[in-house]
Write an enzyme that holds these catalytic residues in place. Structure first.
Site, PDB file in Angstrom:
ATOM      1  CE  LYS A 155      -3.590   2.205   3.005  1.00  0.00           C
ATOM      2  NZ  LYS A 155      -4.571   2.062   3.862  1.00  0.00           N
ATOM      3  CB  SER A 229      -7.364   3.741   3.361  1.00  0.00           C
ATOM      4  OG  SER A 229      -6.812   3.273   4.188  1.00  0.00           O
ATOM      5  CB  SER A 253      -8.053   1.015   6.194  1.00  0.00           C
ATOM      6  OG  SER A 253      -8.565   2.183   6.515  1.00  0.00           O
TER       7      SER A 253
END
Length: 542
Positions: A155, A229, A253
């Site tokens: 990420k 996210s 997330s």
């Protein structure tokens, strides 16, 4: 109590040095007003007039629990022709493929997935090719490490040396990272190979449509969002481009995109995995966790990630305490976890519980009354800390995703007394969990109340439309607020063609219990092996 007016909030923000436009003030006022019932209830609830009111008890509660050791992961069995972590390691050992071929295939698959899903920010071709050659040499020499030659995604709030970390923002990542985050360093030291930086909502708090890179489509339905996210990480794993990826989790997330993409995703105990080298959002709530297709793969990855990093002040060595699944006791609370929850999601939870009971588990009573306020209180902590972090950038907020500004602005005017009372509530919620864990080994709840959101930021529960942020973290914020681990486990596919998911919540440092239970469930079902539309070729919408 109605709370402060919009003009009151504007004046308070101005005194603190924030010049906010009318739209942001209106959004901030709506959010503060919405949270006011929970905030007012906390103000009216007396705190103990002694040392037991010290919020430090929240961290002490997490630290006092011993770590449950991980077992060697069991096989998931046949069913998916795209190899996972364990399958790749077995294939390397048998000599039926090579790390060079696997990494090259992963990068090809990532590019194809990105064309459809918009899931990748950077492809790490040269770095990955060099690492694959080293992994091939180690397999040939008989010196492979724990994850030798396994590709993974990262990420893009997590540093990889030599690669910019954009955090999904126009205002970040001007220069390459000077060193890798501890989690990346650990994985590389175990032989795993980063092949991509994956898309994220801006600063891991923005909306489904970040201005810099745009939305990530869901592999199951292209007109839905992959979730956030850790949006690109989940999409890439679901598309079968990489066997696992790293995410972060402040209010769900890692678990939410895992749930919406049909994956298994782990939010570890607070302090179990290092956060150094990660763009921060909330010191109190943030964790780093892996996303994969199966609990067996997560067990292998988590064994490498867990461990002490002296740079992270929340980490310290944990003693080990053996536990097993004999006589497993599970609590299935209702209340806030199920009062706003789609019937097909609840059916998936019921199915997981039924399978565990059929395997010998016992359902016991257990409720968490404070869970009703966990979402509002958790957000108040997260956004207050986020506003503090981003205050230095206030002159560039005009370049931020408007959703980021609207969300973190909620924390600008939080009184210190309310922030500290919220931290004390964390301790009260932990005591409620103590009461449940005195009777139960695991708690089972929905991961989220709906299937994947629409790209306009709404979800549908039993045919009724709700705002995404009013619904998505109702069950996940409990883990971030208290520090307990949570594991998202796919439990089927709903009538809209999107996955549903249940969450296993364990006591602190007992990730192994949740992973073992999930492996047992996944040995009896094939939900985690089901392939999304983008893999089968039967895509719809965009």
């Amino acid at each position: 109590m109605s709370g402060p007016s919009a003009d009151d909030l504007r004046a308070q923000a101005a005194r603190l040095g924030f010049a906010l436009d009318d739209d942001v003030v209106a959004a901030m006022h709506a959010a503060v007003t919405g949270a006011e019932p929970s905030t007012a209830a906390l103000r009216d609830r007396p705190a103990p007039f002694d040392l037991s009111a010290d919020p430090a008890h929240g961290d002490a509660w997490v630290r006092r629990h011993a770590r449950v050791p991980l077992d060697e992961p069991s096989s998931d069995g046949p069913g998916d022709d795209v190899p996972g972590v364990g399958d790749l390691l077995a294939a390397y050992a048998a000599g039926t493929t090579t790390p060079e071929q696997v990494v090259a295939d992963a990068l090809t698959a990532l590019r194809a997935a990105h064309e459809t899903l918009n899931c990748t920010i950077a492809f790490l071709d040269e770095r990955a090719a060099a690492a694959a050659a080293e992994s091939a040499r180690r397999w040939a020499d008989g010196t492979p490490r724990a994850l030798e030659g396994v590709p993974f995604g990262v990420k893009d709030v997590i540093d990889v040396v030599g690669v910019p970390t954009t955090a999904g923002s126009f205002c970040h990542g001007d220069s390459p990272a000077t060193e890798s985050a501890e989690v990346v360093r650990r994985l590389e030291a175990a032989g795993a190979i980063p092949v991509s930086k994956d898309a994220t909502t801006e600063f891991a708090v923005g909306g489904p449509n970040p201005p810099r890179f745009g939305p990530v489509a869901n592999p199951w339905r292209l007109d839905r969002w992959a979730g956030g996210s850790s949006t690109g990480s989940a999409a890439a794993v679901a598309a079968r481009a990489v066997p696992f990826a790293l995410g972060t989790d402040v209010g769900g997330s890692t678990r939410l995109p895992s749930a919406w993409c049909g994956l298994t995703g782990l939010k570890p105990t607070a302090g179990a995995v290092s956060r150094s080298g990660v763009v921060p959002l909330s010191w109190t709530a943030e964790t780093v966790g892996p996303i994969a297709r199966s609990a067996a793969d997560l067990t292998r990855v988590f064994a490498v990630l867990a461990g002490v990093d002296p740079r992270d002040p929340r980490q310290e060595p944990r003693p080990e305490e053996p536990r097993d699944l004999r006589g497993l006791r599970i609590a299935v609370p209702g209340g806030a976890f199920t009062e706003l929850c789609d019937a097909e999601v609840r059916a998936g939870v019921d199915g997981l519980v039924a399978d565990l009971v059929a395997a010998g588990a016992e359902v016991v009573g257990g409720e968490v009354p404070g869970a009703a306020d966990a979402l509002a209180v958790g957000y108040s902590i997260v956004f207050t800390e986020a506003a503090s972090l981003h205050r230095i950038e206030v002159d560039r907020w005009d370049r931020y995703d408007p959703v980021v500004v609207r969300r973190i602005s909620q924390g600008i005017t939080t009184p210190a007394v309310d922030y500290l009372r919220a931290l004390q509530f964390r301790v009260e919620l932990q005591r409620e969990l103590d009461a449940v864990f005195a009777r139960a080994d695991l708690i089972v709840v929905p991961t989220c109340p709906s299937t994947a959101p629409r790209l306009d930021g709404t979800v549908v529960v039993d045919g009724v439309e709700y705002p995404l942020y009013a619904a998505q973290s109702r069950s996940t914020m409990l883990g971030n607020l208290t520090g307990v681990p949570g594991l998202a486990v796919p439990t089927g596919v709903a009538s809209d063609g999107c996955p549903v998911s249940a969450q296993l919540i364990a006591p602190p440092h007992a990730e192994a219990l949740a992973l073992r239970a999930a492996q047992l469930f996944q040995s009896r079902t094939d939900h985690h092996r089901r392939r999304p539309a983008v893999v089968t070729g039967k895509t719809s919408g965009r």
